[in-house]
Scaffold this active site. Structure first.
Site, PDB file in Angstrom:
ATOM      1  CB  SER A 275      43.985  78.082  20.106  1.00 30.20           C
ATOM      2  OG  SER A 275      43.951  76.697  19.866  1.00 30.20           O
TER       3      SER A 275
ATOM      4  CG  HIS B 129      45.432  79.632  24.033  1.00 30.91           C
ATOM      5  ND1 HIS B 129      45.023  78.472  24.653  1.00 30.91           N
ATOM      6  CD2 HIS B 129      45.768  79.267  22.767  1.00 30.91           C
ATOM      7  CE1 HIS B 129      45.100  77.462  23.805  1.00 30.91           C
ATOM      8  NE2 HIS B 129      45.564  77.926  22.656  1.00 30.91           N
TER       9      HIS B 129
END
Length: 198
Positions: free
Chosen positions: A125, A176
């Site tokens: 991610s 993230h």
């Protein structure tokens, strides 16, 4: 730009880096879930802050290619296949690899320094958010590479991705966010010699 119309053979030819990363995602996932080597893969590929502190620096890379569940690997790989090709086309193979892995590794470094020593994580991610960071720079400084429709798609997907980041349990939020920041920070260097479009 974000709608894939190529057949499988054409996709492999046009986007070899994304094809290889996709294959690695799936192979590592299968190895981590089938056979006697499964425990070995998860043990040595997880981004464990404790083991990184003990000198196992490969763990800043291996989480990028490792996933915990089928939905996890499919979501990240699907995101790569949808949003990666345009950037591989714009940047070229080498700079795309630098941007993708660079953002992922920077996100893992941030995770190491900012989260507790007992924290562990896996998943691509951070690298995927790195692609969004590169797109944000393009939206700001090289917008000729994105039409209005693609701009709207990108903004909507990024907003929903950020919402999911803060509302989904077990997400590495810092991974993230720092992946996004890293992609945006690397983008000026990656785009420096990419010719402008008229």
């Amino acid at each position: 730009m974000f709608v894939r119309e190529e057949n499988f053979k054409t996709f492999l030819r046009l986007y070899p880096v994304i094809s290889i990363i996709t294959a690695i995602h799936l192979i590592v996932f299968l190895l981590a879930n089938l056979g006697p080597q499964a425990d070995f893969i998860y043990y040595y590929f997880t981004g464990s802050n404790y083991y990184i502190s003990q000198g196992e620096y490969w763990r800043l890379f291996t989480p990028i290619i490792t996933h915990v569940s089928l939905s996890h690997v499919l979501f990240n790989t699907f995101s790569l296949v949808i949003f990666g090709p345009a950037l591989e086309g714009i940047l070229g193979k080498v700079k795309f690899i630098i941007g993708y892995l660079g953002a992922g590794i920077i996100a893992d470094i941030a995770t190491y320094f900012l989260l507790p020593l007992n924290y562990a994580h896996i998943g691509a991610s951070g690298a995927i958010f790195g692609l969004f960071g590169i797109y944000l720079y393009i939206l700001y400084a090289r917008k000729e590479y994105l039409g209005r429709a693609n701009k709207q798609i990108l903004i909507v997907v990024l907003i929903f991705s950020l919402i999911a980041t803060f509302t989904t349990p077990g997400i590495n939020i810092l991974g993230h966010l720092f992946g996004l920041i890293a992609g945006a920070a690397l983008a000026p260097l990656l785009m420096a010699f990419v010719p402008r479009r008229r």
